[in-house]
Design an enzyme around this catalytic site. Structure first.
Site, PDB file in Angstrom:
ATOM      1  N   SER A 173      -5.592   3.891  -1.007  1.00 58.07           N
ATOM      2  CA  SER A 173      -4.678   2.834  -0.579  1.00 58.07           C
ATOM      3  C   SER A 173      -5.142   1.507  -1.152  1.00 58.07           C
ATOM      4  CB  SER A 173      -4.673   2.758   0.955  1.00 58.07           C
ATOM      5  OG  SER A 173      -3.983   1.612   1.408  1.00 58.07           O
ATOM      6  N   TYR A 186      -8.861   1.869   9.240  1.00 63.94           N
ATOM      7  CA  TYR A 186      -8.152   2.443   8.094  1.00 63.94           C
ATOM      8  C   TYR A 186      -8.737   1.930   6.783  1.00 63.94           C
ATOM      9  CZ  TYR A 186      -4.170   3.897   5.185  1.00 63.94           C
ATOM     10  OH  TYR A 186      -3.368   4.479   4.224  1.00 63.94           O
TER      11      TYR A 186
END
Length: 306
Positions: A173, A186
């Site tokens: 990501s 995250y």
């Protein structure tokens, strides 16, 4: 080799590599043929995992699907067969469980054969501020988004090394390159995934196993439902990404042995600026781009496994 000669060598090769990169802007890199390769995709029951499965299927690969969603995998398998996969196998597997990963991996080796393209795609997000996130969810985030990569590599990389042939794909990501307010767990898991994939890739090069390629994918938010509710401040600069576009770009990166794929292209500039700007200016840029408020309207979805 002495310092002067080695420095000259580095300078000349650097010039050549930049020229080569410039040429590829106008002359596309040749794509490799992956027909017959065994492709394993984690988190393939929905979202990007399903779309990648269809893209790989269209190139005549043998597909191995892993997910915790049996019905989702069945639907992905059906679509993959329609898209042209030579064979499709699917297995229930909780990637956060090391022992289950090893058990199902052994089953895949017996029933399908050695995996030659491994796509670590499964991921979850809590969407909570760090101090509000329960310990159990933080642990689960790291287990799925990071540790699962360790266990799948341990399971399938030995055969790739023995054959000096294979491809390791990490769906990370942009939050694995730049910290985001409200995504502490995250971001930590994705930073770790990026560092792990890059380091193993370097290990392979250092040991002469240059036939095993690495692709690290760092997209901005994708419109798959995982980040439902999140809004981007400047859609033209940082758009919420279309899933079909992302899947096609990932497959193209694999076919051309591209090591890093950032999406959208503005992420290349933003990441570079983050590493060179003074801290206060970097924070100012983050505020301008909306990084402090991206998660304010986060809703997510009831099933957060992707």
């Amino acid at each position: 080799m002495n310092f002067f000669l080695e420095t000259i060598k580095v300078l000349l090769l650097s010039i050549w590599y930049n020229v080569e990169s410039f040429i590829h802007i106008f002359v596309p890199t040749k794509k490799k043929n992956i027909a017959g390769e065994v492709v394993l995709i984690t988190g393939s029951g929905s979202g990007i995992g399903r779309l990648m499965a269809q893209e790989f299927a269209a190139r005549g690969t043998v597909l191995v699907l892993w997910d915790i969603n049996q019905d989702g995998m069945k639907e992905t398998a059906r679509l993959a067969k329609q898209s042209g996969a030579s064979r499709v196998h699917y297995y229930l597997c909780d990637c956060s469980d090391k022992n289950e990963v090893y058990r199902v991996a052994d089953q895949v080796k017996r029933e399908v054969g050695d995996v030659s393209i491994l796509v670590n795609n499964a991921g979850i997000v809590t969407g909570k501020k760090f101090m509000d996130a329960p310990d159990s969810l933080i642990e689960k985030t790291v287990e799925v988004n990071t540790m699962a990569h360790f266990w799948t590599y341990k399971a399938f990389l030995p055969a790739m090394i023995a054959n000096n042939h294979g491809h390791l794909v990490s769906i990370a990501s942009s939050a694995g390159l730049i910290g985001v307010n409200g995504l502490a767990d995250y971001c930590a898991s994705k930073f770790a995934a990026v560092g792990f994939a890059e380091s193993v890739g370097l290990e392979l090069l250092a040991t002469g196993k240059d036939g095993v390629k690495t692709t690290i994918v760092c997209p901005y938010f994708i419109n798959t439902g995982m980040f439902n509710g999140c809004q981007t401040k400047w859609p033209r600069l940082l758009p919420i990404l279309d899933p079909d576009y992302v899947a096609k770009k990932i497959i193209n990166a694999v076919l051309t042995d591209q090591v890093f794929l950032l999406m959208p292209k503005s992420m290349y500039l933003i990441t570079a600026l983050k590493n060179v700007l003074p801290m206060k200016q970097g924070i100012l840029l983050g505020q301008y781009l909306g990084a402090f408020n991206l998660m304010d309207t986060f809703r997510g979805r009831s099933t957060k496994q992707e």
